[in-house]
Scaffold this active site. Sequence first.
Site, PDB file in Angstrom:
ATOM      1  N   GLY A   1     -28.788 -61.696  72.216  1.00 33.55           N
ATOM      2  CA  GLY A   1     -29.353 -60.356  72.364  1.00 33.55           C
ATOM      3  C   GLY A   1     -30.661 -60.206  71.594  1.00 33.55           C
ATOM      4  N   SER A   2     -30.715 -60.751  70.397  1.00 33.67           N
ATOM      5  CA  SER A   2     -31.912 -60.590  69.566  1.00 33.67           C
ATOM      6  C   SER A   2     -33.134 -61.211  70.244  1.00 33.67           C
ATOM      7  CB  SER A   2     -31.716 -61.247  68.197  1.00 33.67           C
ATOM      8  OG  SER A   2     -30.637 -60.637  67.519  1.00 33.67           O
TER       9      SER A   2
ATOM     10  N   ASN B   1     -24.644 -49.480  68.632  1.00 38.45           N
ATOM     11  CA  ASN B   1     -23.634 -50.418  68.155  1.00 38.45           C
ATOM     12  C   ASN B   1     -22.814 -49.873  66.987  1.00 38.45           C
ATOM     13  OD1 ASN B   1     -26.439 -50.894  67.249  1.00 38.45           O
ATOM     14  ND2 ASN B   1     -25.494 -52.239  65.755  1.00 38.45           N
TER      15      ASN B   1
ATOM     16  N   GLN C   1     -24.476 -53.610  73.825  1.00 40.48           N
ATOM     17  CA  GLN C   1     -23.148 -52.994  73.668  1.00 40.48           C
ATOM     18  C   GLN C   1     -22.603 -52.446  74.989  1.00 40.48           C
ATOM     19  OE1 GLN C   1     -21.065 -52.746  70.994  1.00 40.48           O
ATOM     20  NE2 GLN C   1     -22.453 -53.871  69.652  1.00 40.48           N
TER      21      GLN C   1
ATOM     22  N   GLY D   1     -23.759 -62.618  75.315  1.00 48.28           N
ATOM     23  CA  GLY D   1     -22.453 -63.078  75.769  1.00 48.28           C
ATOM     24  C   GLY D   1     -21.293 -62.699  74.856  1.00 48.28           C
ATOM     25  N   HIS D   2     -21.539 -62.728  73.548  1.00 52.45           N
ATOM     26  CA  HIS D   2     -20.398 -62.593  72.626  1.00 52.45           C
ATOM     27  C   HIS D   2     -19.915 -61.159  72.431  1.00 52.45           C
ATOM     28  CE1 HIS D   2     -22.469 -61.364  68.711  1.00 52.45           C
ATOM     29  NE2 HIS D   2     -23.493 -61.628  69.491  1.00 52.45           N
TER      30      HIS D   2
ATOM     31  N   THR E   1     -33.891 -77.054  76.586  1.00 55.71           N
ATOM     32  CA  THR E   1     -32.800 -77.427  77.494  1.00 55.71           C
ATOM     33  C   THR E   1     -31.751 -76.320  77.504  1.00 55.71           C
ATOM     34  OG1 THR E   1     -33.197 -79.738  76.966  1.00 55.71           O
ATOM     35  CG2 THR E   1     -31.077 -79.212  77.983  1.00 55.71           C
TER      36      THR E   1
ATOM     37  N   CYS F   1     -24.908 -56.625  60.633  1.00 55.57           N
ATOM     38  CA  CYS F   1     -26.198 -57.061  60.103  1.00 55.57           C
ATOM     39  C   CYS F   1     -26.552 -56.341  58.818  1.00 55.57           C
ATOM     40  CB  CYS F   1     -27.287 -56.831  61.137  1.00 55.57           C
ATOM     41  SG  CYS F   1     -26.730 -57.183  62.789  1.00 55.57           S
TER      42      CYS F   1
HETATM   43  C1  LIG Z   1     -25.120 -57.561  68.659  1.00 55.60           C
HETATM   44  C2  LIG Z   1     -26.316 -56.760  69.056  1.00 55.60           C
HETATM   45  C3  LIG Z   1     -27.608 -57.346  69.153  1.00 55.60           C
HETATM   46  C4  LIG Z   1     -27.857 -58.768  68.751  1.00 55.60           C
HETATM   47  O1  LIG Z   1     -27.316 -59.697  69.623  1.00 55.60           O
HETATM   48  P1  LIG Z   1     -27.172 -61.225  69.148  1.00 55.60           P
HETATM   49  O2  LIG Z   1     -26.605 -61.931  70.320  1.00 55.60           O
HETATM   50  O3  LIG Z   1     -26.261 -61.207  67.970  1.00 55.60           O
HETATM   51  O4  LIG Z   1     -28.545 -61.713  68.800  1.00 55.60           O
HETATM   52  C5  LIG Z   1     -28.646 -56.564  69.574  1.00 55.60           C
HETATM   53  N1  LIG Z   1     -28.465 -55.270  69.893  1.00 55.60           N
HETATM   54  C6  LIG Z   1     -27.259 -54.669  69.831  1.00 55.60           C
HETATM   55  C7  LIG Z   1     -27.119 -53.241  70.217  1.00 55.60           C
HETATM   56  C8  LIG Z   1     -26.149 -55.391  69.402  1.00 55.60           C
HETATM   57  O5  LIG Z   1     -24.965 -54.792  69.314  1.00 55.60           O
END
Ligand SMILES: *Cc1c(COP(=O)(O)O)cnc(C)c1O
Length: 395
Positions: free
Chosen positions: A70-71, A151, A179, A200-201, A237, A324
Amino acid sequence: MQIYADNAATTKMSQTAIDAMLPYMQSIYGNPSSLHSIGQEAAEALMQARETVARCLGCEAKEIYFTSGGSEADNQAIMTAAINGAKKDKKHIVSTAFEHHAVLHTLKKLEKQGYEITLLDVGEKGLVTPRQVSEAIRPDTCLVTIMYANNEIGSIQPIAEIGQVCKEKGVVFHTDAVQAVGHIKIDVKEQNIDMLSLAGHKFHGPKGVGAMYCRKGIVISNIIEGGAQERGKRGGTENIPAIMGMAAALSEACENLEANSARIAKMRDKLIAGLTKIPHSILNGDEKMRLAGNVNMCFEGIEGESLLLMLDMHGICASSGSACTSGSLDPSHVLLAIGRPHEIAHGSLRLSLSEYNTEEEVEVIIEKVSEVVEYLRNMSPVWRDLKEGRRNHVI
Ligand SMILES: *Cc1c(COP(=O)(O)O)cnc(C)c1O
């Protein structure tokens, strides 16, 4: 017994996601850029994963770019719009005060480079109005970036309406939907979203993989320079196992979205009803425009960190805000943005549920949180001052 209620930080991988990954570690381990058959099999899988993600978002496969999470997607989307804006002398960006740090820190960096940033007030409930966005847009605005769902406090923004405002004014609209994806039904075309980030997570897929949706027609800037992967917009890759796991998890989440969110929301409401019975407590975020799994509360007279540690001793995994910011003593920027005073913001607790939680677990959480809050208050000098009237209650 272990109760996991920190799904906004990360989720347990689904068996479907794990099963989807294994073949790409064990046998189809080729590089999708290789011309031999084992590479081409991986390339075929990559194409299918891209189509799966696109289908879940309502866009075309060629509008999906895989990232490391996400970042990275947030960074790339914002930098793309900023660089395109500068070419037309447009260096103003509209966002909100309670974005994820992947967005806020990228904006801070741009500010140092001469961009002007307007951070909208999110009000007491953590909601932005399309009107606020409309009023903030200027002739030199190159980007509006507003998160889909927060989040920490779970508030859901009126994304389609904000997208409509941006479309009418000809401004690129990005949403950090990390989210929301897999939890809320999204259609980027219907909702006028130009760019979107996902990870994904956060929906039972693997960590370290995400995607950026970028509407065709927008010229993308690279964050990672390298080979021709991802249409030349993201070198390196491809992490095929992770991408396959993410696509499988997303497909599963989208298929079961309505049934899951109804069940999760029911547990959430039970949790909120139980926890708001604790005296001098308050729910953070909007009651209705709220993620199905999110509960965020402040309890007066206690420290969030002590609460977390004691809950952990009872086997309950929770959070005081975002993963974070925990570990730092600053109160959450999100709780400050919705106007909670420092002393209240310090006593926050976020519980985030998933479909793997049960009603019984919710009952245990209510019981344990109530016990621990009372225990900590009995030891707290601040609470004694409040009780004996030397200090006024804020909530
Ligand atoms: C978790 C989160 C991110 C960061 O995603 P990562 O995959 O950990 O880099 C960014 N924005 C929101 C709103 C999140 O909850």
